[in-house]
Design an enzyme around this catalytic site. Sequence first.
Site, PDB file in Angstrom:
ATOM      1  N   GLU A  52     -80.420 123.039-106.635  1.00 42.85           N
ATOM      2  CA  GLU A  52     -81.351 122.742-105.541  1.00 42.85           C
ATOM      3  C   GLU A  52     -82.584 123.618-105.695  1.00 42.85           C
ATOM      4  OE1 GLU A  52     -80.522 121.894-101.003  1.00 42.85           O
ATOM      5  OE2 GLU A  52     -80.729 124.052-101.312  1.00 42.85           O
ATOM      6  N   TYR A  81     -89.181 118.962-102.531  1.00 37.73           N
ATOM      7  CA  TYR A  81     -87.754 119.301-102.646  1.00 37.73           C
ATOM      8  C   TYR A  81     -87.181 118.516-103.814  1.00 37.73           C
ATOM      9  CZ  TYR A  81     -82.733 119.212-101.845  1.00 37.73           C
ATOM     10  OH  TYR A  81     -81.380 119.304-102.025  1.00 37.73           O
TER      11      TYR A  81
END
Length: 407
Positions: free
Chosen positions: A213, A125
Amino acid sequence: MNIHEYQAKEVLKGYGVKIQEGIVAATPQEAADAAKKLNAETGTEWYVVKAQIHAGGRGKGTVNETGSHGVVLAKSLDEVGPKAEAILGGTLVTHQTGPDGKVVNKVLIAQDVYYPGESEPKEYYLGILLDRGLGKNVIMASTEGGMDIETVAEETPEKIIKEHIDPAVGLQPFQARKVAFMLGLEGQAFKEMVKFIFSLYKAYEETDSSMFEINPVLKTSDNKVIAVDAKVDIDENALYRHKDLAELRDTTEEDPAELEASEVGLNYVNLPGNVGCMVNGAGLAMATMDMIKLSGGEPANFLDVGGGANAETVEKGFRIILKDPNVKAILINIFGGIVRCDRVANGVVEAYKNIGDISIPIIVRLQGTNAEEGAKIINESGLKVQSAVVLKDAAQLVKAAVEGVGA
């Protein structure tokens, strides 16, 4: 302003970020054609069909009409069209869309990047956003890619890596290396991640974004680092500097009431409550919403009509609020600083008459310049409008209205 995954990836690609290649399609036939083109360009034989909506959790979400997930794998060219058909036009429900879901108008046909090799692919991530408390940008990273970052933060907070960047100095090489090292990377994959972080940060800054993101960032079996997904939120206040990015706006993904409000210059956010509120100033609006809750109601919206509230803006605000069937009362809370309260009162009366009979209670609290004159205009209008000058009185009127609805 949110943009779709396929749009976000094109933005990232322009800044040198390696991405999972794909082609957007609006029909099953376009999807099949996209797969053929992707096969010719990348050699991929498996394809990922990905619903394009402004919400996360698509892979776990379900299309109501067909039962298909929002992200599915097609293991041949022949499977692409039918799998796209099972998603397109359907209502995809995820944990971020709520029970009503969102209609899928486009799908992204992407190459399969989880191919076999010397090592196993690994998901990470990576996100960049502003830490308002510190006034710095922050890179957030985790080895737990592919999961909701909120779940990771709650269950295993030690797996969240944070690196703050002073915007006056910019991202330094040692910081990018630090993040890559803490992710456990080495060799070629380490170098690829450092490049990825630098490119991503440059894209974040130069597009005036609020958030980037990438979940997951994939280390492929041959140690490439690529963006498999991308969620980008661009600061709408900076769009005047980015005409090309402004064109990426998809109004079909936006709340109709919020879209209507933005088109007439009002700041409006729809909320699941029963008391509509119309206020001038964001701080006063937040305080008004708190007051509504303390009075036993729930705010149905955030609506800031700005410092120059007049009959036109009040009427527009009225009409938008009244479209919400959940609204059982309306509170207008205006501070007369730039605008005089008597002018606002006249505007409320005029707007009320233009709209016609309004069946729900309306409470108008005016404070500031000519507040008493404004209250007098409201009280002598003969309309079903109650006035208040003191905040406590407005709160009691809201409470009475809410209790009256519940009775």
